[in-house]
Design a protein around this motif. Structure first.
Motif, PDB file in Angstrom:
ATOM      1  N   ALA A 174     118.317  95.841  -3.506  1.00 22.05           N
ATOM      2  CA  ALA A 174     116.929  95.808  -3.983  1.00 22.05           C
ATOM      3  C   ALA A 174     116.625  97.034  -4.854  1.00 22.05           C
ATOM      4  O   ALA A 174     115.980  96.919  -5.903  1.00 22.05           O
ATOM      5  CB  ALA A 174     115.974  95.735  -2.796  1.00 22.05           C
ATOM      6  N   LEU A 175     117.103  98.204  -4.426  1.00 24.60           N
ATOM      7  CA  LEU A 175     116.820  99.437  -5.175  1.00 24.60           C
ATOM      8  C   LEU A 175     117.516  99.421  -6.539  1.00 24.60           C
ATOM      9  O   LEU A 175     116.936  99.831  -7.549  1.00 24.60           O
ATOM     10  CB  LEU A 175     117.259 100.673  -4.378  1.00 24.60           C
ATOM     11  CG  LEU A 175     116.464 100.988  -3.100  1.00 24.60           C
ATOM     12  CD1 LEU A 175     117.129 102.126  -2.329  1.00 24.60           C
ATOM     13  CD2 LEU A 175     115.008 101.356  -3.430  1.00 24.60           C
ATOM     14  N   ARG A 232     118.403  96.806  -8.256  1.00 19.66           N
ATOM     15  CA  ARG A 232     117.702  95.778  -9.047  1.00 19.66           C
ATOM     16  C   ARG A 232     116.404  96.383  -9.623  1.00 19.66           C
ATOM     17  O   ARG A 232     116.073  96.193 -10.789  1.00 19.66           O
ATOM     18  CB  ARG A 232     117.411  94.594  -8.129  1.00 19.66           C
ATOM     19  CG  ARG A 232     116.743  93.370  -8.675  1.00 19.66           C
ATOM     20  CD  ARG A 232     117.596  92.634  -9.663  1.00 19.66           C
ATOM     21  NE  ARG A 232     117.187  92.986 -11.013  1.00 19.66           N
ATOM     22  CZ  ARG A 232     117.875  92.732 -12.100  1.00 19.66           C
ATOM     23  NH1 ARG A 232     119.055  92.140 -12.042  1.00 19.66           N
ATOM     24  NH2 ARG A 232     117.436  93.095 -13.285  1.00 19.66           N
ATOM     25  N   LYS A 233     115.684  97.107  -8.772  1.00 16.99           N
ATOM     26  CA  LYS A 233     114.424  97.719  -9.207  1.00 16.99           C
ATOM     27  C   LYS A 233     114.659  98.741 -10.322  1.00 16.99           C
ATOM     28  O   LYS A 233     113.919  98.781 -11.305  1.00 16.99           O
ATOM     29  CB  LYS A 233     113.739  98.390  -8.010  1.00 16.99           C
ATOM     30  CG  LYS A 233     112.330  98.845  -8.306  1.00 16.99           C
ATOM     31  CD  LYS A 233     111.618  99.349  -7.075  1.00 16.99           C
ATOM     32  CE  LYS A 233     110.267  99.923  -7.441  1.00 16.99           C
ATOM     33  NZ  LYS A 233     109.633 100.605  -6.301  1.00 16.99           N
ATOM     34  N   ASP A 285     115.299  97.018 -13.514  1.00 12.34           N
ATOM     35  CA  ASP A 285     114.020  96.532 -14.071  1.00 12.34           C
ATOM     36  C   ASP A 285     113.238  97.673 -14.717  1.00 12.34           C
ATOM     37  O   ASP A 285     112.553  97.479 -15.720  1.00 12.34           O
ATOM     38  CB  ASP A 285     113.150  95.894 -12.971  1.00 12.34           C
ATOM     39  CG  ASP A 285     113.697  94.536 -12.525  1.00 12.34           C
ATOM     40  OD1 ASP A 285     114.541  93.964 -13.251  1.00 12.34           O
ATOM     41  OD2 ASP A 285     113.282  94.067 -11.457  1.00 12.34           O
ATOM     42  N   LEU A 286     113.334  98.860 -14.129  1.00  9.76           N
ATOM     43  CA  LEU A 286     112.581 100.010 -14.648  1.00  9.76           C
ATOM     44  C   LEU A 286     113.104 100.480 -16.006  1.00  9.76           C
ATOM     45  O   LEU A 286     112.368 101.110 -16.761  1.00  9.76           O
ATOM     46  CB  LEU A 286     112.562 101.152 -13.622  1.00  9.76           C
ATOM     47  CG  LEU A 286     111.647 100.913 -12.405  1.00  9.76           C
ATOM     48  CD1 LEU A 286     111.957 101.907 -11.282  1.00  9.76           C
ATOM     49  CD2 LEU A 286     110.170 100.993 -12.794  1.00  9.76           C
ATOM     50  N   GLU A 288     107.842 106.216 -10.967  1.00  8.63           N
ATOM     51  CA  GLU A 288     108.411 105.174 -10.100  1.00  8.63           C
ATOM     52  C   GLU A 288     109.936 105.300 -10.030  1.00  8.63           C
ATOM     53  O   GLU A 288     110.541 105.035  -8.990  1.00  8.63           O
ATOM     54  CB  GLU A 288     108.006 103.795 -10.630  1.00  8.63           C
ATOM     55  CG  GLU A 288     107.860 102.776  -9.521  1.00  8.63           C
ATOM     56  CD  GLU A 288     107.320 101.445 -10.040  1.00  8.63           C
ATOM     57  OE1 GLU A 288     106.616 101.439 -11.083  1.00  8.63           O
ATOM     58  OE2 GLU A 288     107.619 100.415  -9.399  1.00  8.63           O
ATOM     59  N   THR A 326     112.022 105.762  -6.533  1.00  3.37           N
ATOM     60  CA  THR A 326     113.120 104.853  -6.175  1.00  3.37           C
ATOM     61  C   THR A 326     114.417 105.629  -5.959  1.00  3.37           C
ATOM     62  O   THR A 326     115.200 105.311  -5.056  1.00  3.37           O
ATOM     63  CB  THR A 326     113.291 103.780  -7.274  1.00  3.37           C
ATOM     64  OG1 THR A 326     111.993 103.264  -7.616  1.00  3.37           O
ATOM     65  CG2 THR A 326     114.157 102.630  -6.795  1.00  3.37           C
TER      66      THR A 326
END
Lengths: 204, 204
Positions: free
Chosen positions: A68-69, A71-72, A75-76, A117, A121
């Motif tokens: 999840a991290l 992937r995030k 995306d960032l 962000e 993360t």
């Protein structure tokens, strides 16, 4: 096309050019994703192994969190480009335009949000890597050390992209609040990443 | 397909898996290429600008050098995978095979050579970034700071991939020689990268 869908070669090439994005923020997010994946790899080489059966559940959970991290963070990379655009445009507004200051301030706050962000993360990722380094397969422990070093670099890089924006904010209260938050993360998590790295290094 | 020709997303995904490559070495080389490109970007935003006409030639030369270094680091991503293969195979040789020790030793020396070269290339990149940070466009100075942080992380990550291999070498003289060289680079260039980052940070 989103930058993370391009090849690594192409990302590096565009990064090196004078194109406004990707910049330091996008690069920080990608390096953070690489660091997170290095921790995740330790998990991948640990799960399903008899020798590590007692941490199987914990490793599975940390692997899911790493997925999840990372992937995030990928995306960032894209979001940093999107949120930088209004700022690049605002700089182009004529200096005598009465709306310039307001638009520039709003765009600066927006441009600041993504590196903030990215920092948050990366801190989460460093926490996860700590456990991979401590409990994951000994054969892959060096990868956890690499992951900690990369996530620290991502954290530092993202912080510069916070500070460059807070410096020019008119709302000094908001700017100081963001600086304090960023400095708090740097203090705590650069030290933790260094600890993880040193513990891994001590194996060799 | 070479890893650097794959998308950034795919690289991160395969890195996180239990596939033997890319590992910490390949990730280090990619992060080094990203760091080098961040310095290069400062150059790209400096050349052709009237304000920086007095450093135009130096910037052009450093950009050409950065192009070569980032190309080399991308190549080292692939080379790390190629040079790790014999080692992965050697581990599979039965323990009673009389040739095992010799093959394993040779494969370990080979596996060590690429992270060593990644380290050397990152040191060159940090030297280049220093000048970009000092003489490049003030508007892009934060990117030089990010570049220094990323190249330091790449240097540290590559060093773990040297140390993990020298630890298991039977030829201790060779191992100590490599360790000394790696430690020398770490001492000098981690400090230089920290200096560059601190000088950039002081702008904000």
């Amino acid at each position: 096309m989103e930058f993370t869908k391009r090849s690594c070669e192409e990302f590096v090439e565009v990064l090196a050019s004078n194109a406004p994005v990707p910049g330091g923020g996008g690069a920080a997010a990608l390096v953070g994703a690489i660091g997170t994946a290095l921790g995740n790899m330790v998990g991948s080489l640990t799960v399903g192994k008899k020798k590590y059966a007692d941490v199987e559940e914990e490793m599975q959970a940390l692997k899911a969190k790493s997925d999840a991290l990372q992937r995030k963070l990928l995306d960032l990379v894209a979001q940093d480009a999107v949120c930088f655009e209004p700022l690049a445009k605002a700089y182009g507004i004529p200096k005598d335009d009465p709306d310039r200051d307001r638009i520039l301030e709003e765009a600066t706050v927006t441009a600041c949000s993504v590196p903030m962000e990215i920092m948050e993360t990366c801190c989460e990722a460093i926490d996860v890597i700590k456990t991979f380094a401590e409990k994951g397969s000994r054969l892959a422990v060096s990868d956890a050390g690499c992951g900690a070093a990369c996530c620290k670099a991502a954290l530092l890089s993202a912080s510069l992209n916070v500070f460059i924006n807070t410096k020019s904010m008119k709302n000094r209260e908001k700017a100081e609040e963001l600086n304090e938050k960023a400095n708090g993360m740097l203090d705590q998590y650069c030290a933790l990443a260094d600890e993880i790295f040193a513990a891994v290094r001590a194996n060799f």
